[in-house]
Enzyme design. Sequence first.
Site, PDB file in Angstrom:
ATOM      1  N   PRO A 183      10.961  34.500 -16.900  1.00  0.00           N
ATOM      2  CA  PRO A 183      11.972  33.995 -17.838  1.00  0.00           C
ATOM      3  C   PRO A 183      12.293  34.928 -19.005  1.00  0.00           C
ATOM      4  O   PRO A 183      13.240  34.672 -19.741  1.00  0.00           O
ATOM      5  CB  PRO A 183      11.361  32.690 -18.341  1.00  0.00           C
ATOM      6  CG  PRO A 183       9.891  32.886 -18.199  1.00  0.00           C
ATOM      7  CD  PRO A 183       9.703  33.730 -16.978  1.00  0.00           C
ATOM      8  N   LYS A 184      11.514  36.000 -19.174  1.00  0.00           N
ATOM      9  CA  LYS A 184      11.781  36.934 -20.274  1.00  0.00           C
ATOM     10  C   LYS A 184      12.286  38.270 -19.737  1.00  0.00           C
ATOM     11  O   LYS A 184      11.752  39.327 -20.045  1.00  0.00           O
ATOM     12  CB  LYS A 184      10.526  37.126 -21.128  1.00  0.00           C
ATOM     13  CG  LYS A 184      10.104  35.873 -21.873  1.00  0.00           C
ATOM     14  CD  LYS A 184       8.963  36.135 -22.825  1.00  0.00           C
ATOM     15  CE  LYS A 184       8.636  34.884 -23.639  1.00  0.00           C
ATOM     16  NZ  LYS A 184       7.530  35.109 -24.594  1.00  0.00           N
ATOM     17  N   ASN A 185      13.343  38.188 -18.958  1.00  0.00           N
ATOM     18  CA  ASN A 185      13.880  39.346 -18.259  1.00  0.00           C
ATOM     19  C   ASN A 185      15.320  39.577 -18.727  1.00  0.00           C
ATOM     20  O   ASN A 185      16.217  38.812 -18.399  1.00  0.00           O
ATOM     21  CB  ASN A 185      13.827  39.071 -16.743  1.00  0.00           C
ATOM     22  CG  ASN A 185      14.279  40.253 -15.919  1.00  0.00           C
ATOM     23  OD1 ASN A 185      15.139  41.014 -16.312  1.00  0.00           O
ATOM     24  ND2 ASN A 185      13.700  40.387 -14.739  1.00  0.00           N
TER      25      ASN A 185
END
Length: 341
Positions: free
Chosen positions: A141-143
């Site tokens: 999710p932190k891409n």
Amino acid sequence: RKRRRREAQRTQRGSLYFCVPPSCVASTPMTDFEVQEDKTMYPFSTNPEWSDITPLKQDDGPNPVVSILYSKRFSESMDYFRAILQKDERSPRALRLCSEIIDLNSANYTAWHFRRACLKELDSNLTEELKYVSEITLQTPKNYQLWFHRRKLVEWLNDPSLELEFTAKVLESDSKNYHVWSHRSWVNQHFNLWDGELAFTKSLLEQDLRNNSAFNHRYTVVKHTTGFTREVIQSESRFVFELITKAPNNESAWNYLRGLFDTNEFSQHDEFQRFTEDVISGTKSVHAYSFLVDILMRRKQNSDLLRAVEICKNLGSELDEIRVKYWKYVEKLIRQQIQDE
């Protein structure tokens, strides 16, 4: 020459693999292919579909100092990906190859960029692509690359109907994920979808009153909807007063209050000061004292400015010693303000 060769061998054995996903690196020598055949096109060298492609090896120069020990799957997949890029082949197999590369390293921005080119060329089903992206998002999710790709898909579809619910779901596991908030804010502004956003931030702040991301989003919502009218400032200030009362040392809430104060008329400063004085009477909150300094400096009365000087001295010597130089600087500014007045 032998000594230099031994040193080079030791250097290679002791290599550190920075910024390389685990799936790309072989921790031990790999003798066969560690991947399920039904989930990948690999090995490409024995796949008839790729027999017409000459793989393009990575060029590390004639004498690489520290070579990264990629897995065989990663190396071969990238070799074929470089060959496809060189040909600029925008085909169904090229699109599947992008999936292979993204599976190996979901932060590969070139793979995402070329994937979009393939999607456009092939007139692909973008709704299905959005489902594909959603599955990967829940894993990483932190891409940055992934969220940018999602934004482009929503733009092309001109359909944000899934975005608020999806971002809310991702925020359940990390309510301060910058990428999710950034995407949600873009959806709000691009499609003018503001209904329910204040209630959404309120629910998150009730779960975690230190959620600085929710405060930041709340400020953005007010700015783009009602604006900071007198009535809105009164309502918002009372909302944040309650949160500060529960946790007087919560910097996030004080920063939000400071934001309201900066948009405020002088006639409303009394309410802010009364509340801050009440907090100070019950606890030595650095943030409360700091905010009181801002209020007193805005009033510009000599007595208020002199009191602000004393608070700065107290902060620098006792309450906030780590920032003593900062408070001396603020004190200097206030004294200059007194002289100017």
